[in-house]
Design an enzyme around this catalytic site. Structure first.
Site, PDB file in Angstrom:
ATOM      1  CE  LYS A 170      -2.048   3.402   2.417  1.00 20.49           C
ATOM      2  NZ  LYS A 170      -1.845   4.308   1.360  1.00 20.49           N
ATOM      3  CB  SER A 225       3.873  10.577  10.508  1.00 17.13           C
ATOM      4  OG  SER A 225       2.644   9.880  10.550  1.00 17.13           O
ATOM      5  CD  GLN A 227      -1.266  11.847  14.497  1.00 14.76           C
ATOM      6  OE1 GLN A 227      -0.845  12.442  13.505  1.00 14.76           O
ATOM      7  NE2 GLN A 227      -2.404  12.156  15.062  1.00 14.76           N
ATOM      8  CD  GLU A 246      13.344   2.299  10.388  1.00 13.02           C
ATOM      9  OE1 GLU A 246      13.601   3.419  10.870  1.00 13.02           O
ATOM     10  OE2 GLU A 246      13.935   1.262  10.740  1.00 13.02           O
ATOM     11  CD  GLN A 327       5.830  18.378   4.691  1.00 12.17           C
ATOM     12  OE1 GLN A 327       5.247  17.355   5.004  1.00 12.17           O
ATOM     13  NE2 GLN A 327       6.517  19.094   5.590  1.00 12.17           N
TER      14      GLN A 327
HETATM   15  P1  NAD Z   1       2.122   9.146   7.042  1.00 17.87           P
HETATM   16  O1  NAD Z   1       2.304   8.538   8.381  1.00 17.87           O
HETATM   17  O2  NAD Z   1       1.107  10.198   6.886  1.00 17.87           O
HETATM   18  O3  NAD Z   1       1.751   8.042   5.964  1.00 17.87           O
HETATM   19  C1  NAD Z   1       2.570   6.904   5.772  1.00 17.87           C
HETATM   20  C2  NAD Z   1       1.729   5.800   5.165  1.00 17.87           C
HETATM   21  O4  NAD Z   1       0.759   5.358   6.134  1.00 17.87           O
HETATM   22  C3  NAD Z   1       0.927   6.224   3.938  1.00 17.87           C
HETATM   23  O5  NAD Z   1       0.913   5.192   2.995  1.00 17.87           O
HETATM   24  C4  NAD Z   1      -0.457   6.449   4.526  1.00 17.87           C
HETATM   25  O6  NAD Z   1      -1.487   6.332   3.551  1.00 17.87           O
HETATM   26  C5  NAD Z   1      -0.520   5.341   5.549  1.00 17.87           C
HETATM   27  N1  NAD Z   1      -1.530   5.543   6.599  1.00 17.87           N
HETATM   28  C6  NAD Z   1      -2.096   6.702   7.016  1.00 17.87           C
HETATM   29  N2  NAD Z   1      -2.991   6.466   7.987  1.00 17.87           N
HETATM   30  C7  NAD Z   1      -3.003   5.138   8.207  1.00 17.87           C
HETATM   31  C8  NAD Z   1      -3.715   4.286   9.089  1.00 17.87           C
HETATM   32  N3  NAD Z   1      -4.600   4.762   9.968  1.00 17.87           N
HETATM   33  N4  NAD Z   1      -3.462   2.963   9.055  1.00 17.87           N
HETATM   34  C9  NAD Z   1      -2.551   2.465   8.198  1.00 17.87           C
HETATM   35  N5  NAD Z   1      -1.862   3.209   7.327  1.00 17.87           N
HETATM   36  C10 NAD Z   1      -2.072   4.549   7.331  1.00 17.87           C
HETATM   37  O7  NAD Z   1       3.569   9.673   6.589  1.00 17.87           O
HETATM   38  P2  NAD Z   1       3.938  10.495   5.271  1.00 17.87           P
HETATM   39  O8  NAD Z   1       3.437  11.895   5.458  1.00 17.87           O
HETATM   40  O9  NAD Z   1       3.562   9.745   4.058  1.00 17.87           O
HETATM   41  O10 NAD Z   1       5.534  10.488   5.325  1.00 17.87           O
HETATM   42  C11 NAD Z   1       6.273  11.433   6.035  1.00 17.87           C
HETATM   43  C12 NAD Z   1       6.812  10.837   7.313  1.00 17.87           C
HETATM   44  O11 NAD Z   1       7.558   9.656   7.011  1.00 17.87           O
HETATM   45  C13 NAD Z   1       7.773  11.726   8.043  1.00 17.87           C
HETATM   46  O12 NAD Z   1       7.462  11.733   9.419  1.00 17.87           O
HETATM   47  C14 NAD Z   1       9.128  11.069   7.847  1.00 17.87           C
HETATM   48  O13 NAD Z   1      10.064  11.303   8.846  1.00 17.87           O
HETATM   49  C15 NAD Z   1       8.764   9.645   7.762  1.00 17.87           C
HETATM   50  N6  NAD Z   1       9.791   8.869   7.082  1.00 17.87           N
HETATM   51  C16 NAD Z   1      10.578   8.043   7.836  1.00 17.87           C
HETATM   52  C17 NAD Z   1      11.576   7.306   7.248  1.00 17.87           C
HETATM   53  C18 NAD Z   1      12.426   6.381   8.080  1.00 17.87           C
HETATM   54  O14 NAD Z   1      12.997   5.457   7.512  1.00 17.87           O
HETATM   55  N7  NAD Z   1      12.547   6.577   9.378  1.00 17.87           N
HETATM   56  C19 NAD Z   1      11.794   7.387   5.872  1.00 17.87           C
HETATM   57  C20 NAD Z   1      10.983   8.236   5.126  1.00 17.87           C
HETATM   58  C21 NAD Z   1       9.973   8.968   5.739  1.00 17.87           C
END
Ligand code: NAD
Length: 477
Positions: A170, A225, A227, A246, A327
């Site tokens: 996904k 993220s 959260q 991650e 963003q």
């Molecule tokens: P996000 O948490 O909003 O979304 C990540 C994924 O989770 C998306 O595919 C989203 O559709 C899905 N998602 C959202 N709600 C969900 C739910 N309730 N249940 C299951 N899946 C759900 O993050 P984003 O805005 O896409 O990415 C940015 C974040 O990612 C930043 O915080 C960044 O630091 C982090 N990030 C971390 C790493 C790492 O390796 N540590 C790498 C890249 C990005």
């Protein structure tokens, strides 16, 4: 219309999403299917059956499949890189670089499929053999963010398939294009059995949530993220599923008095602003020792002024647009907050107008900040860096570690003593000396500590820990 791939067939979603170019919001990249929970369920059921077939394949068959996928990705690097930069907004060289990384990841795990060894141990009981082997977990749910639309999917899908798992993938809603192109290659070049790989584009609250709660999904690997990651983690813990998270970062880059100033500026510019600062490993806190502080800040501002912020596909662009309006709003909010908290907007942080309508922001440097301020404790995820003055090395290390996060950290110094000490004491999963906090090798373990990560490491040989289940067998011959 780009469809989802479920149970060996391309299928329509229940709704359609538009993929827009952040460098030019008039440019519609395409229409992408969006699934609901019921379709996600179908994909999970298909994966459950498909895993039985894929799990029976030989290591050589899996290796060959990954090798073919990797070859095609590398052959099509320019076209895929262009798509990636067009939908995410990183510059074309960055987009092509990310595609190359994805291709190499598949090649690496093609080798790993053949190298999955076990152990034979002497028993404490006479005549008994103890064998330790690794098996596939089963169905792996893969949930990815928008900032690395092909590399992160690749470094999760490749090891999952290499070790015999079936995948339900996904991708992030914002950037389905690269995910779809990658999936199409996997399906065609991989020639996997029906159900072994499924693509389910759609909202996290429906598709992602269904993956997290389904009993048939034995393991969830998530990047995104804090959260969302925490909520998924709790859901998985409650039902006894394996989970790897991650998440965010607030990565410090320490610059000591004895640093090579020119090198330190390049390291900071790259770590803070390249890929529009939208990297979990980006350097958002620049902790600068008193003696070099003013010279560093002046040199940063000078270098920043020469950076070209423009359309991601334009030759000569150093920094592309921010990925989305949401963003951009977040970045502007934090720039304002940083100054309200007492910081000084020393350079950049302005909305820019370019030939095409897009989310253009000049990289921002906020000086005179304190480590406890929100600008230094919360992830911004944009081209925004703040500067914290440190009276000496000890104070710098202490501030570097004084954060809830622990993904990456860096130091610029010519002192072996301080470099060595920093590597030992930094409370981060990855520590960089005189290189940017972002930018890692694909064959080395990747991950962090504290709020940044949960579970075993990704990438390299360490990836096997998550994608396999260990079995210990005792035999009295
Ligand atoms: P996000 O948490 O909003 O979304 C990540 C994924 O989770 C998306 O595919 C989203 O559709 C899905 N998602 C959202 N709600 C969900 C739910 N309730 N249940 C299951 N899946 C759900 O993050 P984003 O805005 O896409 O990415 C940015 C974040 O990612 C930043 O915080 C960044 O630091 C982090 N990030 C971390 C790493 C790492 O390796 N540590 C790498 C890249 C990005």
């Amino acid at each position: 219309m780009h469809k989802n791939f479920i149970a060996g067939a391309w299928v329509e979603g229940v709704t359609v999403g538009l993929n827009l170019n952040p460098s030019d919001t008039n440019d519609v990249i395409g229409e992408y299917a969006r699934a609901d929970a019921a379709q996600a369920e179908q994909a999970i059921n298909a994966a459950f059956e498909g895993q039985k077939r894929w799990g029976q394949s030989t290591a050589e068959q899996r290796s060959d499949a990954l090798d073919r996928i990797g070859t095609e990705i590398l052959d099509r690097r320019d076209e895929l890189g262009l798509l990636l930069s067009r939908e995410e907004g990183k510059t074309l060289p960055e987009g092509v670089g990310e595609v190359v990384r994805a291709g190499r990841v598949f090649k690496f795990f093609a080798g790993e499929a053949l190298r999955l060894g076990g152990e034979k141990l002497p028993s404490i009981r006479a005549g008994v053999d103890v064998e330790v082997t690794r098996e596939p977990e089963g169905v792996v749910g893969i949930i990815t963010p928008w900032n690395f639309p092909i590399a992160i999917p690749a470094w999760k899908i490749a090891p999952a398939l290499a070790f015999g798992n079936a995948v339900v993938f996904k991708p992030a809603d914002l950037v389905p294009g690269s995910a779809w192109a990658l999936s199409e290659i996997i399906v065609r070049a991989g020639q996997l059995p029906e159900g072994a790989f499924n693509l389910v584009m759609g909202p996290g609250s429906k598709v992602g949530q269904t993956l997290a709660t389904s009993r048939k999904v034995r393991a969830i690997t998530f990047t995104g993220s804090v959260q969302t990651g925490r909520a998924i983690g709790i859901t998985c813990m409650e039902r006894g599923a394996k989970v790897q998270l991650e998440m965010g970062g607030k990565n410090p880059l320490v610059i000591l008095n004895d640093a090579d100033l020119e090198q330190a500026v390049l390291v900071a510019i790259n770590g803070s602003f390249f890929s529009t600062g939208q990297r979990c490993t980006g350097s958002s806190r620049l902790i600068v020792e008193d003696g070099i502080h003013d010279a560093f800040v002046a040199a940063m501002a000078q270098r920043m002024a020469s950076l070209k912020v423009d359309h991601a596909l334009k030759a000569g662009t150093d920094i592309g647009p921010v990925a989305s309006q949401d963003q951009l709003d977040q970045d502007l909010h934090y720039i304002e907050l940083g100054t309200k908290e007492g910081g000084r907007l020393f350079a950049g942080g302005e909305l820019l107008v370019r030939e095409t309508p897009g989310f253009y922001l000049s990289p921002a440097l906020i000086t005179e900040t304190q480590n406890h301020m929100r600008i230094n404790q919360e992830e911004v995820f944009g081209p925004v860096a703040s500067v914290i003055r440190a009276k000496d090395y000890e104070e710098a290390v202490s501030m570097a570690n004084d954060t809830d996060f622990g993904l990456s950290s860096g130091i610029c110094t010519t002192s072996l003593k301080h470099a060595t000490d920093f590597k030992r004491r930094s409370a981060a999963g990855m520590v960089m000396v005189n290189v940017p906090t972002a930018g890692v090798d694909y064959h080395a373990p990747f991950g962090g500590r504290k709020a940044s990560s949960h579970g075993s490491r990704e990438q390299g040989t360490y990836a096997r820990e998550f994608y396999t289940a260990v079995k210990t067998a005792y035999t009295l011959a």
